[in-house]
Design an enzyme around this catalytic site. Structure first.
Site, short mmCIF file in Angstrom:
data_model
loop_
_atom_site.label_atom_id
_atom_site.label_comp_id
_atom_site.label_asym_id
_atom_site.label_seq_id
_atom_site.Cartn_x
_atom_site.Cartn_y
_atom_site.Cartn_z
N GLU A 39 1.09 1.85 10.90
CA GLU A 39 0.99 2.79 9.79
C GLU A 39 0.21 4.05 10.12
O GLU A 39 -0.82 4.33 9.50
CB GLU A 39 0.36 2.10 8.57
CG GLU A 39 -0.93 1.33 8.82
CD GLU A 39 -1.49 0.74 7.53
OE1 GLU A 39 -1.65 1.48 6.57
OE2 GLU A 39 -1.76 -0.49 7.51
N ASP A 92 2.35 3.37 -1.28
CA ASP A 92 1.96 2.23 -0.44
C ASP A 92 2.02 1.01 -1.36
O ASP A 92 1.19 0.86 -2.26
CB ASP A 92 0.54 2.46 0.10
CG ASP A 92 0.12 1.41 1.11
OD1 ASP A 92 0.75 0.33 1.16
OD2 ASP A 92 -0.86 1.66 1.84
N HIS A 131 -7.28 5.43 -0.58
CA HIS A 131 -7.15 4.29 -1.50
C HIS A 131 -6.96 4.75 -2.94
O HIS A 131 -7.55 4.21 -3.87
CB HIS A 131 -8.37 3.36 -1.37
CG HIS A 131 -8.42 2.66 -0.06
ND1 HIS A 131 -9.57 2.14 0.47
CD2 HIS A 131 -7.45 2.39 0.84
CE1 HIS A 131 -9.30 1.59 1.65
NE2 HIS A 131 -8.02 1.73 1.90
N TYR A 155 -3.25 13.56 7.14
CA TYR A 155 -3.71 13.97 5.81
C TYR A 155 -4.45 15.29 5.96
O TYR A 155 -5.50 15.33 6.63
CB TYR A 155 -4.64 12.90 5.23
CG TYR A 155 -4.09 11.49 5.40
CD1 TYR A 155 -3.25 10.92 4.44
CD2 TYR A 155 -4.35 10.75 6.56
CE1 TYR A 155 -2.71 9.66 4.62
CE2 TYR A 155 -3.82 9.49 6.76
CZ TYR A 155 -3.00 8.94 5.79
OH TYR A 155 -2.47 7.69 5.98
N HIS A 201 -7.83 6.79 10.00
CA HIS A 201 -7.81 5.33 9.94
C HIS A 201 -7.16 4.77 11.20
O HIS A 201 -6.71 5.53 12.07
CB HIS A 201 -7.12 4.83 8.67
CG HIS A 201 -5.70 5.31 8.48
ND1 HIS A 201 -4.65 4.84 9.22
CD2 HIS A 201 -5.17 6.25 7.63
CE1 HIS A 201 -3.52 5.44 8.82
NE2 HIS A 201 -3.82 6.31 7.86
N HIS A 216 -3.18 -3.37 10.93
CA HIS A 216 -4.00 -4.57 10.74
C HIS A 216 -3.09 -5.78 10.78
O HIS A 216 -1.87 -5.67 10.59
CB HIS A 216 -4.75 -4.49 9.39
CG HIS A 216 -3.85 -4.11 8.24
ND1 HIS A 216 -3.07 -5.03 7.57
CD2 HIS A 216 -3.56 -2.90 7.68
CE1 HIS A 216 -2.37 -4.40 6.64
NE2 HIS A 216 -2.63 -3.10 6.69
N ASP A 256 -13.09 -14.18 -23.43
CA ASP A 256 -11.94 -15.10 -23.48
C ASP A 256 -10.75 -14.67 -22.62
O ASP A 256 -9.65 -15.20 -22.78
CB ASP A 256 -11.44 -15.29 -24.94
CG ASP A 256 -12.51 -15.88 -25.82
OD1 ASP A 256 -13.37 -16.61 -25.28
OD2 ASP A 256 -12.50 -15.61 -27.03
N GLU A 282 4.58 3.33 7.00
CA GLU A 282 4.06 2.00 7.35
C GLU A 282 5.18 0.96 7.31
O GLU A 282 5.88 0.83 6.31
CB GLU A 282 2.96 1.60 6.36
CG GLU A 282 2.47 0.17 6.54
CD GLU A 282 1.29 -0.18 5.62
OE1 GLU A 282 1.22 0.37 4.50
OE2 GLU A 282 0.46 -1.00 6.04
N HIS A 291 -4.88 -7.57 4.47
CA HIS A 291 -5.65 -7.36 5.70
C HIS A 291 -5.99 -8.76 6.17
O HIS A 291 -7.01 -9.34 5.78
CB HIS A 291 -6.90 -6.52 5.43
CG HIS A 291 -6.57 -5.08 5.15
ND1 HIS A 291 -7.51 -4.11 4.97
CD2 HIS A 291 -5.37 -4.45 5.04
CE1 HIS A 291 -6.91 -2.95 4.75
NE2 HIS A 291 -5.62 -3.14 4.77
N ASP A 341 3.74 -5.04 3.13
CA ASP A 341 2.85 -3.87 3.08
C ASP A 341 3.60 -2.68 3.67
O ASP A 341 3.73 -2.57 4.89
CB ASP A 341 1.57 -4.18 3.89
CG ASP A 341 0.55 -3.06 3.82
OD1 ASP A 341 0.77 -2.10 3.06
OD2 ASP A 341 -0.46 -3.15 4.55
N ARG A 380 1.98 9.09 5.24
CA ARG A 380 1.83 7.84 6.01
C ARG A 380 3.19 7.14 6.01
O ARG A 380 3.92 7.20 5.01
CB ARG A 380 0.75 6.94 5.38
CG ARG A 380 0.56 5.62 6.13
CD ARG A 380 -0.75 4.89 5.78
NE ARG A 380 -0.83 4.44 4.40
CZ ARG A 380 -1.58 5.00 3.47
NH1 ARG A 380 -2.33 6.04 3.75
NH2 ARG A 380 -1.59 4.53 2.22
N1 GLY Z 1 -2.09 -1.28 1.63
C1 GLY Z 1 -3.22 -1.44 2.42
C2 GLY Z 1 -3.01 -0.98 3.77
O1 GLY Z 1 -2.01 -0.36 4.07
O2 GLY Z 1 -3.79 -1.25 4.65
MN MN Z 2 -0.20 -0.33 3.02
MN MN Z 3 -1.43 -1.68 5.70
#
Ligand code: GLY
Ligand code: MN
Ligand code: MN
Length: 438
Positions: free
Chosen positions: A383, A259, A242, A387, A349, A353, A38, A407, A360, A270, A405
């Site tokens: 970003e 983040d 993540h 690390y 990374h 994006h 439910d 961003e 994304h 973001d 990071r």
């Molecule tokens: N928060 C997801 C990214 O930075 O790509």
């Molecule tokens: Mn992010």
């Molecule tokens: Mn991002």
């Protein structure tokens, strides 16, 4: 601040102007998803469906049929239902869809099996994003087979199935002025959320308490949901890209990486910021942080119309790798470290994006197999990060377990770019001053 109905109508027209006569586009809404007995997950409309409709209900389907004399835009949606509406809330119903959302025609979703085969009959091309919803893929095959079964009675089955994504995603990639305004506001709200977290932060707080502060701020500013699961990683948790457990205490002497971005009227912010839990960067933290910031600023300076998507990433690789060599984390020459990819031990990374209704966001990164040049109206993230794994025995112990990071979200303009998320500090002295004054 909302997208006007006129805009949704104009988007439908623009998409249809790119479709040939005798074609039909089929665009489904998102569905409710069960969480447990439910209880359902909060509903989030499919971005492409919302982009074309502004219609925020599940169990709906949009058809676009350019040139159809009796109506080019057809919506299937849930019927009004007094009992269901008492339990679960208001429904527009087909009449409401026509009156309030400017569709030419609307039907109950339950009638789709009766109505759709007749609409497909005689069409040469179907635009549909196959492979995203298995049940609907099968339903469409079933409708096609129904028409194929009637060819001797004069029915004409479509011969081409074209992925809708390409046409639609290109539209979504370039943001119009109303979208830019919303994303500017989403950027501001997200930035202020990060400021609140910096002000609140102190050793002993739980990671999720900083998350709560940020989400509270988003909601108080009119953005009820985040655009993605918030990451609050103290110490070496920042090295898990993540990390969303957010369930550890924040320790004196560690950095914390946050983040987080809000979603405003289906548009995402973001932002990542990394700052000291106790308000003061240590020397090694400041050294690595300054390097990431240098790379981030170099990429923002570079981003302008005509610059290739990949050139921005390459810029970050070059600045970061050079700095890693200077700090002694990499031992090779710049050329060797870049060619062999050893910088990826610390920067694994990409630079960013596309950003829009999805965090994304949609849109090709290559056109005709070449990296795509940036264009005014595109929004992307910048970003870079570094690390250093806590168990990396190849580096001096002072670096281990540091994850950073930084961003920001940028809008490509005619002459360069606008940083949509500039309202949260990223210079070391600004962050330390903000935290000291809180
Ligand atoms: N928060 C997801 C990214 O930075 O790509
Ligand atoms: Mn992010
Ligand atoms: Mn991002």
């Amino acid at each position: 601040m909302k997208i006007d109905l006129d805009q949704f109508v104009a988007r439908r027209k623009a998409l249809m102007s790119n479709m040939p006569a005798d074609s039909i586009a089929i665009i489904p809404s998102a569905q409710m998803k069960q969480r447990n007995n439910d209880v359902e997950y909060p509903f989030r409309q499919d971005s492409s469906f919302y982009y074309l409709t502004g219609f925020n209900e599940p169990d709906a389907m949009l058809l676009l049929i350019p040139g159809r004399a009796s109506g080019e835009t057809v919506l299937f949606c849930r019927e009004r239902d007094k009992l269901m509406e008492i339990w679960n809330g208001y429904r527009s119903g087909p009449d409401g869809a026509v009156n309030d959302f400017a569709f030419d025609e609307a039907h109950a979703i339950g009638e789709i099996d009766d109505v759709l085969p007749a609409l497909l009959n005689g069409m040469s091309r179907i635009y549909y994003s196959i492979g995203q919803d298995e049940e609907l893929d099968q339903q469409i095959r079933h409708w096609l087979n129904l028409i194929r079964g009637k060819v001797r009675q004069g029915a004409v089955a479509p011969t081409e199935l074209v992925m809708l994504d390409h046409l639609l995603n290109e539209m979504r990639l370039i943001k119009g002025t109303e979208e830019q305004d919303l994303m500017r506001r989403a950027g501001e709200i997200s930035a202020q959320g990060h400021v609140k977290a910096m002000e609140l932060c102190k050793p002993g707080l739980m990671e999720y308490q900083l998350e709560a502060e940020i989400l509270h701020h988003f909601a108080m500013q009119g953005a009820r949901q985040p655009a993605y699961s918030t990451i609050v990683g103290g110490g070496s948790n920042a090295c898990i890209l993540h990390y969303i457990e957010n369930d550890q205490p924040l320790a004196d002497g560690d950095l914390v990486l946050i983040d987080a971005g809000c979603e405003l009227e289906h548009y995402a912010g973001d932002i990542t910021r990394t700052f000291p839990v106790n308000g003061q960067f240590s020397e090694p933290q400041a050294a690595l942080y300054s390097l990431v910031l240098k790379a981030q600023k170099a990429c923002i300076d570079l981003a302008k119309p005509g610059v290739l998507w990949d050139a921005v990433h390459d810029c970050s690789v070059e600045v970061l790798t050079k700095g890693l060599i200077e700090l002694g984390l990499l031992k090779e020459s710049l050329e060797e470290a870049i060619t062999a990819g050893s910088y990826r031990d610390f920067y694994m990374h990409r630079i960013g994006h596309w950003l829009g209704m999805d965090v994304h966001d949609v849109g090709d990164y290559k056109v005709e197999n070449q990296w795509r040049p940036l264009e005014p109206g595109m929004v992307m993230t910048i970003e870079p990060g570094l690390y250093v794994a806590a168990d990396n025995m190849d580096v001096d112990p002072c670096w281990r377990g540091i994850g950073i990071r930084i961003e920001d979200d940028i809008l490509i303009t005619e002459s360069g770019c606008e940083v949509l998320t500039a309202a949260v500090p990223k210079e070391i002295d600004e962050i330390e001053a903000l935290m000291a004054s809180a």
